[in-house]
Design an enzyme around this catalytic site. Structure first.
Site, PDB file in Angstrom:
ATOM      1  N   ASP A  58     -16.249  48.602 -44.055  1.00 23.42           N
ATOM      2  CA  ASP A  58     -15.275  50.051 -44.961  1.00 23.42           C
ATOM      3  C   ASP A  58     -15.880  51.577 -44.973  1.00 23.42           C
ATOM      4  O   ASP A  58     -15.535  52.204 -45.846  1.00 23.42           O
ATOM      5  CB  ASP A  58     -14.156  49.529 -45.661  1.00 23.42           C
ATOM      6  CG  ASP A  58     -13.255  48.597 -45.664  1.00 23.42           C
ATOM      7  OD1 ASP A  58     -12.261  49.082 -44.687  1.00 23.42           O
ATOM      8  OD2 ASP A  58     -13.167  47.591 -45.730  1.00 23.42           O
ATOM      9  N   ARG A  79      -5.947  53.115 -50.194  1.00 21.87           N
ATOM     10  CA  ARG A  79      -7.366  53.546 -49.644  1.00 21.87           C
ATOM     11  C   ARG A  79      -7.998  54.539 -49.606  1.00 21.87           C
ATOM     12  O   ARG A  79      -9.148  55.033 -50.049  1.00 21.87           O
ATOM     13  CB  ARG A  79      -8.407  52.138 -48.771  1.00 21.87           C
ATOM     14  CG  ARG A  79      -8.090  50.524 -49.394  1.00 21.87           C
ATOM     15  CD  ARG A  79      -8.419  50.909 -51.287  1.00 21.87           C
ATOM     16  NE  ARG A  79      -8.229  49.523 -51.370  1.00 21.87           N
ATOM     17  CZ  ARG A  79      -8.976  48.009 -51.153  1.00 21.87           C
ATOM     18  NH1 ARG A  79      -9.719  47.719 -50.340  1.00 21.87           N
ATOM     19  NH2 ARG A  79      -8.088  47.032 -51.488  1.00 21.87           N
ATOM     20  N   HIS A 120      -4.419  48.127 -44.309  1.00 23.75           N
ATOM     21  CA  HIS A 120      -5.170  49.232 -43.561  1.00 23.75           C
ATOM     22  C   HIS A 120      -4.891  50.285 -42.236  1.00 23.75           C
ATOM     23  O   HIS A 120      -4.239  49.066 -41.115  1.00 23.75           O
ATOM     24  CB  HIS A 120      -6.890  48.971 -43.583  1.00 23.75           C
ATOM     25  CG  HIS A 120      -7.659  49.628 -44.199  1.00 23.75           C
ATOM     26  ND1 HIS A 120      -8.686  47.920 -44.574  1.00 23.75           N
ATOM     27  CD2 HIS A 120      -8.268  50.197 -45.466  1.00 23.75           C
ATOM     28  CE1 HIS A 120      -9.329  48.186 -45.706  1.00 23.75           C
ATOM     29  NE2 HIS A 120      -9.132  49.180 -46.286  1.00 23.75           N
ATOM     30  N   CYS A 175     -13.471  44.432 -40.007  1.00 25.68           N
ATOM     31  CA  CYS A 175     -14.099  44.607 -41.162  1.00 25.68           C
ATOM     32  C   CYS A 175     -15.671  44.086 -41.240  1.00 25.68           C
ATOM     33  O   CYS A 175     -16.160  44.697 -42.364  1.00 25.68           O
ATOM     34  CB  CYS A 175     -13.182  44.510 -41.979  1.00 25.68           C
ATOM     35  SG  CYS A 175     -11.607  43.504 -42.100  1.00 25.68           S
TER      36      CYS A 175
HETATM   37  C1  CIR Z   1     -10.247  45.229 -50.089  1.00 30.27           C
HETATM   38  O1  CIR Z   1      -9.368  45.225 -50.215  1.00 30.27           O
HETATM   39  O2  CIR Z   1     -11.128  45.677 -49.798  1.00 30.27           O
HETATM   40  C2  CIR Z   1     -11.299  43.347 -48.957  1.00 30.27           C
HETATM   41  N1  CIR Z   1     -10.805  42.571 -49.578  1.00 30.27           N
HETATM   42  C3  CIR Z   1     -10.639  43.698 -47.734  1.00 30.27           C
HETATM   43  C4  CIR Z   1     -11.332  44.416 -46.789  1.00 30.27           C
HETATM   44  C5  CIR Z   1     -10.607  44.709 -45.247  1.00 30.27           C
HETATM   45  N2  CIR Z   1     -11.594  45.883 -44.919  1.00 30.27           N
HETATM   46  C6  CIR Z   1     -10.588  46.143 -43.318  1.00 30.27           C
HETATM   47  O3  CIR Z   1      -9.417  45.053 -43.214  1.00 30.27           O
HETATM   48  N3  CIR Z   1     -12.126  46.864 -43.403  1.00 30.27           N
END
Ligand code: CIR
Length: 254
Positions: free
Chosen positions: A66, A130, A160, A247
């Site tokens: 991310d 996001r 996402h 991720c």
């Molecule tokens: C979040 O909510 O940001 C984290 N708990 C999970 C992020 C997962 N990232 C992704 O799908 N790229």
């Protein structure tokens, strides 16, 4: 050579951001074991790993995807949509600047790398909780100079874009059509996740085989029926934090 940046699981992973899932106990020990297996698989598939140490104060920092969008020509350091995640980007920028020219998403823009799906010169970006219009507009401006076409994609009911769709072979996307409309993606082939496995659209494509969670056997069968080989792994602990297999790494060629 392919590089994969990963980061250890924070001891505060139990305080992670959650959007669609109810909070469940997460075993830090199991999450770390599974994460190590994931790193080992990346290495086995030909990546040279840069393993960053866990950030004790940043619960979601294992989800390095991310924090940046890495393309052949440059890397864009994101401004994550969740405020708790913004301090994650600085250490990633320090590493990436050794490999790429860096540009940054600036306020009021927000962008999570998990919302960015590259298919050749097309960059699809989920308009999500996001990633906002300003973030997408900034990305478009940055990337159009390099010949990329940036398209905003509407999502529903998932975190996402890459929760809903990922690239699994040259002309094929793995998709959950309940969460994203396939018309957005033009002339591609689609494999739809099995209806019992809504979270099954997230796979890592490095080459062959795909890295894929063992939790989705029915969708796995659909992939294999199309000649797409997979290596499965247990990714169940970080799945409770709403993390999928894409991720946990930033993968790029050097
Ligand atoms: C979040 O909510 O940001 C984290 N708990 C999970 C992020 C997962 N990232 C992704 O799908 N790229």
């Amino acid at each position: 050579m392919l590089i994969a940046i990963t980061r250890g699981v924070s001891a505060r992973i139990t305080e992670c951001e959650l959007t669609h899932l109810a909070r469940e106990p997460i075993s830090l020990q199991r999450a770390r074991v599974q994460h190590r297996q994931y790193e080992n698989l990346l290495a086995k598939l030909g990546c040279k790993l840069i393993k960053l140490p866990a950030e004790p104060e940043l619960p979601d920092s294992v989800f390095v995807e991310d924090t940046a969008v890495v393309l052949d020509e440059l890397a864009v350091i994101t401004r994550p949509g969740a405020e708790s995640r913004r301090p994650e980007t600085a250490s990633i920028a320090t590493i990436l600047k050794q490999y790429r020219k860096l540009l940054h998403i600036e306020p009021p823009g927000t962008l999570d790398g998990g919302d960015v799906l590259q298919v050749g010169k097309s960059i699809y970006v989920g308009l999500s909780r996001r990633s906002n219009q300003s973030g997408i507009e900034q990305l478009r401006k940055i990337l159009s100079a390099f010949g990329y076409k940036v398209e905003a994609v509407t999502l529903h009911d998932c975190l996402h874009l890459k929760s809903a769709v990922t690239h699994v072979a040259e002309d094929t996307l793995l998709i959950n059509r309940q969460w994203v409309d396939d018309k957005t993606f033009g002339n591609m082939q689609f494999i739809e996740v099995a209806p019992q496995e809504p979270f099954a659209a997230n796979a890592v494509l490095i080459g062959k085989p795909l890295i894929y969670p063992e939790a989705f056997p029915k969708t796995r069968q659909k992939l294999e029926a199309q000649g797409i080989g997979v290596r499965t792994l247990d990714a169940s602990e970080l799945a409770k934090a709403e993390g999928g297999v894409t991720c946990c790494s930033l993968i790029f060629e050097v």
